[in-house]
Design a protein around this motif. Structure first.
Motif, short mmCIF file in Angstrom:
data_model
loop_
_atom_site.label_atom_id
_atom_site.label_comp_id
_atom_site.label_asym_id
_atom_site.label_seq_id
_atom_site.Cartn_x
_atom_site.Cartn_y
_atom_site.Cartn_z
N VAL A 184 0.84 -1.21 0.00
CA VAL A 184 0.00 0.00 0.00
C VAL A 184 0.87 1.25 0.00
CG1 VAL A 184 -1.61 1.36 1.40
CG2 VAL A 184 -2.02 -1.07 1.03
N LEU A 185 1.90 1.27 0.85
CA LEU A 185 2.80 2.42 0.89
C LEU A 185 3.51 2.62 -0.45
CD1 LEU A 185 4.36 2.03 4.44
CD2 LEU A 185 2.74 3.78 3.68
N SER A 186 3.95 1.54 -1.06
CA SER A 186 4.63 1.63 -2.35
C SER A 186 3.71 2.21 -3.42
CB SER A 186 5.12 0.24 -2.77
OG SER A 186 5.75 0.32 -4.02
N ARG A 187 2.50 1.72 -3.48
CA ARG A 187 1.55 2.24 -4.48
C ARG A 187 1.24 3.71 -4.26
NH1 ARG A 187 -2.93 -2.53 -5.49
NH2 ARG A 187 -1.43 -4.16 -6.01
N GLU A 188 1.11 4.11 -3.00
CA GLU A 188 0.84 5.52 -2.69
C GLU A 188 2.01 6.40 -3.13
OE1 GLU A 188 -1.32 8.81 -1.21
OE2 GLU A 188 -1.93 6.78 -1.74
N LEU A 189 3.22 5.97 -2.83
CA LEU A 189 4.39 6.76 -3.22
C LEU A 189 4.53 6.83 -4.74
CD1 LEU A 189 6.93 5.58 -0.51
CD2 LEU A 189 5.82 7.82 -0.68
N LEU A 190 4.29 5.73 -5.43
CA LEU A 190 4.34 5.74 -6.90
C LEU A 190 3.25 6.64 -7.49
CD1 LEU A 190 5.17 2.02 -7.71
CD2 LEU A 190 6.64 4.01 -8.05
N SER A 191 2.09 6.70 -6.84
CA SER A 191 1.02 7.58 -7.30
C SER A 191 1.43 9.04 -7.17
CB SER A 191 -0.27 7.34 -6.51
OG SER A 191 -0.77 6.06 -6.77
N TRP A 192 2.06 9.39 -6.06
CA TRP A 192 2.54 10.75 -5.88
C TRP A 192 3.59 11.09 -6.94
CZ3 TRP A 192 1.68 14.92 -2.63
CH2 TRP A 192 0.66 14.76 -1.70
N GLU B 289 3.96 9.74 -9.91
CA GLU B 289 3.33 9.82 -11.22
C GLU B 289 2.53 11.11 -11.39
OE1 GLU B 289 -0.14 7.44 -13.62
OE2 GLU B 289 1.27 6.25 -12.42
N PHE B 290 1.83 11.52 -10.33
CA PHE B 290 1.04 12.75 -10.39
C PHE B 290 1.96 13.94 -10.60
CE2 PHE B 290 -1.33 16.22 -8.22
CZ PHE B 290 -2.37 16.31 -9.12
N GLY B 291 3.06 13.99 -9.87
CA GLY B 291 4.10 14.98 -10.13
C GLY B 291 3.91 16.36 -9.56
N TYR B 292 2.96 16.54 -8.65
CA TYR B 292 2.74 17.85 -8.05
C TYR B 292 2.77 17.75 -6.54
CZ TYR B 292 1.39 19.83 -12.52
OH TYR B 292 1.40 20.28 -13.80
N ARG B 293 3.27 18.81 -5.92
CA ARG B 293 3.24 18.91 -4.45
C ARG B 293 1.90 19.51 -4.07
NH1 ARG B 293 7.93 22.55 -3.81
NH2 ARG B 293 8.81 21.90 -5.76
N LEU B 294 1.15 18.80 -3.26
CA LEU B 294 -0.14 19.31 -2.80
C LEU B 294 -0.07 19.58 -1.31
CD1 LEU B 294 -2.44 16.78 -4.69
CD2 LEU B 294 -1.87 19.12 -5.35
N GLY B 295 -0.43 20.78 -0.90
CA GLY B 295 -0.44 21.11 0.51
C GLY B 295 0.90 20.94 1.19
N GLY B 296 1.96 21.12 0.44
CA GLY B 296 3.29 20.98 1.01
C GLY B 296 3.75 19.54 1.07
N GLN C 118 3.92 17.42 3.31
CA GLN C 118 4.81 17.17 4.44
C GLN C 118 4.80 15.72 4.88
OE1 GLN C 118 3.93 19.88 7.56
NE2 GLN C 118 4.45 21.68 6.37
N LEU C 119 3.63 15.13 5.02
CA LEU C 119 3.55 13.76 5.51
C LEU C 119 4.21 12.79 4.52
CD1 LEU C 119 2.59 11.75 7.60
CD2 LEU C 119 0.39 11.69 6.43
N VAL C 120 3.95 12.96 3.25
CA VAL C 120 4.51 12.08 2.24
C VAL C 120 6.03 12.21 2.20
CG1 VAL C 120 4.63 11.59 -0.24
CG2 VAL C 120 2.42 12.00 0.85
N MET C 121 6.54 13.41 2.25
CA MET C 121 7.99 13.58 2.20
C MET C 121 8.66 13.11 3.50
SD MET C 121 8.22 14.25 -0.84
CE MET C 121 9.98 14.35 -1.00
N ARG C 122 7.96 13.20 4.63
CA ARG C 122 8.49 12.63 5.87
C ARG C 122 8.56 11.11 5.75
NH1 ARG C 122 4.60 15.27 9.66
NH2 ARG C 122 4.52 13.19 10.54
N LEU C 123 7.55 10.51 5.11
CA LEU C 123 7.56 9.06 4.87
C LEU C 123 8.75 8.69 3.99
CD1 LEU C 123 6.37 6.20 4.98
CD2 LEU C 123 4.90 6.87 3.06
N VAL C 124 8.98 9.45 2.93
CA VAL C 124 10.12 9.20 2.03
C VAL C 124 11.42 9.28 2.82
CG1 VAL C 124 11.43 10.14 0.09
CG2 VAL C 124 8.95 9.93 -0.07
N ASP C 125 11.58 10.31 3.64
CA ASP C 125 12.79 10.45 4.45
C ASP C 125 12.97 9.25 5.37
OD1 ASP C 125 13.29 12.93 3.30
OD2 ASP C 125 12.41 14.06 4.96
#
Length: 72
Positions: A32-40, A42-49, A51-58
Motif C-alpha cells: 500500500v505504501l509503495s503504491r501511494e508513493l508511486l502515485s505521488w 506519477e502525479f508529479g505535483y506537491r499538494l499542501g506541502g 509534508q507527511l509524504v515527504m516525511r515518509l520518504v525520508d
C-alpha cells in the motif's frame, strides 16, 4: 494556492522510496505504501506541502534494511 510541480530529484526520491518500502515492510503494508508513493511520483505535483509524504520518504530512505534484505 496553485499546485507546484515536483522537480526531477523529488520524483526520483519518491520512486526509490516506493521500491525500498516493500523490503522494509513486507506484505500488504509495504504494498500500500509503495503504491501511494508511486502515485505521488506519477502525479508529479506537491499538494499542501506534502509534508507527511515527504516525511515518509525520508523515513524509508533513512531506515536500514535487515542484513538479509540488503542484497535483495
Amino acid at each position: 494556492m496553485s499546485p507546484v510541480p515536483m522537480d526531477h530529484h523529488e520524483k526520483m526520491r519518491l520512486r526509490a522510496a516506493a521500491f525500498r518500502v516493500t523490503r522494509l515492510y513486507p506484505g500488504p503494508v509495504g504494498e500500500v505504501l509503495s503504491r501511494e508513493l508511486l502515485s505521488w511520483e506519477e502525479f508529479g505535483y506537491r499538494l499542501g506541502g506534502s509534508q507527511l509524504v515527504m516525511r515518509l520518504v525520508d523515513h524509508v530512505l533513512a531506515t536500514p534494511l535487515a542484513p538479509n534484505d540488503a542484497a535483495a
